[in-house]
Design a protein around this motif. Sequence first.
Motif, PDB file in Angstrom:
ATOM      1  N   VAL A  37       0.748   9.584   0.771  1.00 48.98           N
ATOM      2  CA  VAL A  37       1.063  10.848   0.101  1.00 48.98           C
ATOM      3  C   VAL A  37       2.300  11.510   0.705  1.00 48.98           C
ATOM      4  N   PHE A  57      -0.053  14.506  -8.138  1.00 45.44           N
ATOM      5  CA  PHE A  57      -0.975  13.439  -7.759  1.00 45.44           C
ATOM      6  C   PHE A  57      -2.255  13.592  -8.583  1.00 45.44           C
ATOM      7  N   THR A  66      -7.630  11.372  -0.336  1.00 41.90           N
ATOM      8  CA  THR A  66      -6.281  11.441  -0.903  1.00 41.90           C
ATOM      9  C   THR A  66      -5.995  12.825  -1.481  1.00 41.90           C
ATOM     10  N   ALA A  70      -3.098  15.646  -0.443  1.00 43.62           N
ATOM     11  CA  ALA A  70      -2.127  16.194  -1.391  1.00 43.62           C
ATOM     12  C   ALA A  70      -2.225  17.719  -1.448  1.00 43.62           C
ATOM     13  N   CYS A  82      -1.942  18.713  -7.314  1.00 45.44           N
ATOM     14  CA  CYS A  82      -2.980  17.682  -7.301  1.00 45.44           C
ATOM     15  C   CYS A  82      -4.007  17.962  -8.384  1.00 45.44           C
ATOM     16  N   GLY A 112       1.278   5.052  -6.577  1.00 45.78           N
ATOM     17  CA  GLY A 112       1.122   5.798  -5.339  1.00 45.78           C
ATOM     18  C   GLY A 112       1.213   4.954  -4.085  1.00 45.78           C
TER      19      GLY A 112
END
Length: 383
Positions: A37, A57, A66, A70, A82, A112
Amino acid sequence: MVEEPKSAPDLAEAPVLRRVSAELSIVVPCYKERPNVRPMVERIGAALPGVEWEVIFVDDNSPDGTADEARALGRINPRVRCIKRIGRRGLSTAVIEGALSSSADFVAVMDGDLQHDQTILPAMLAQLRANQADVVIGSRHVDGGSSDGLSSAMRHRISNAGISVAQYFLPMRITDPMSGFFMMPRSRFETIAPRLSGQGFKILLDLILSAPEPQQLRVKEIPCQFHRREAGESKLDALVMIQFASLLLDKGLRGYVPMRFVAFGLVGTLGMIVNLAALWAGESVGLTFVAAEIIATIIAMLFNFQLNNRLTYRTHRLRGPRLIRGLILFMLVCGLGAIANVGIATALFSSGSHNGFAAAAIGAAIGVVWNYAVSSTLVWRTV
């Protein structure tokens, strides 16, 4: 001695983060990509000086945090957003949700995993600003591009085979229709979005084939270096190729047959092959035909259930106790479907209205429709 209570920090002295209107939204569908990230945001920022950009994201509830990473970055960098999805999975739907959440003039899609070359983003944007294209693709297969980041010779062969098949369906010549790195005007994306299947991993191919007049879509390819993955693990497996085949069949049938039904039928076809192989193996070790057929049928049902759970109903995947319950229901449903199949085929053949092959085909077709309809409403509850 009583301590004076500490006064709250003066908010007027705190730095104010202001979100500016972005010209470019970069949508990053991700699952278990936490280590990538921050490096991705840093590299995008270095590649786009002077451009108002944001990165979105779209995380499918990754167990590695994850989305947390973010969001933490988003608290100090207003360019980072996000979307965390619960109960929904899949790259294509993640891209659709991310792109439709944007207010920017242009949207780009990148994986990603840091394998896409972010340094070509300015060149892609320049083509769209100049109205030279409707879609700009980062291609591994034009002069100056490279697919060296593919992890094995098998991955190269699978990718090349997929490209060859996809090119057969496309109305224009594209060297890399399997690319996951592209950019287009957001307004054009929104025009096509209602027609998208939303299934599988190849959203670019879906976009092109779903355009109202795909032959008039202006496509520009720019050389792209496909880098090796630095962290995390690849999400590519054999299921991706089945989903790819389902997408092409869906577009070939012009959407008249639901893509999930197409996938269900493909799984059923593979199940027939498994059934025949298991039957042959059983007879080879001395089992009677009846015993071998019973065992082969059970093996095929187990195979079909597992593959449908991971592919056809990927976004409604059963886990834990629901997996056991679903397996039992699936076996019962398929058992009833088999009885209906044999009964209808026998009745049609006995009546003399159909020969043996036609009767068997009609019975099988009705059995597949039964299995699909009941599985969707009872086993996986998707409708």
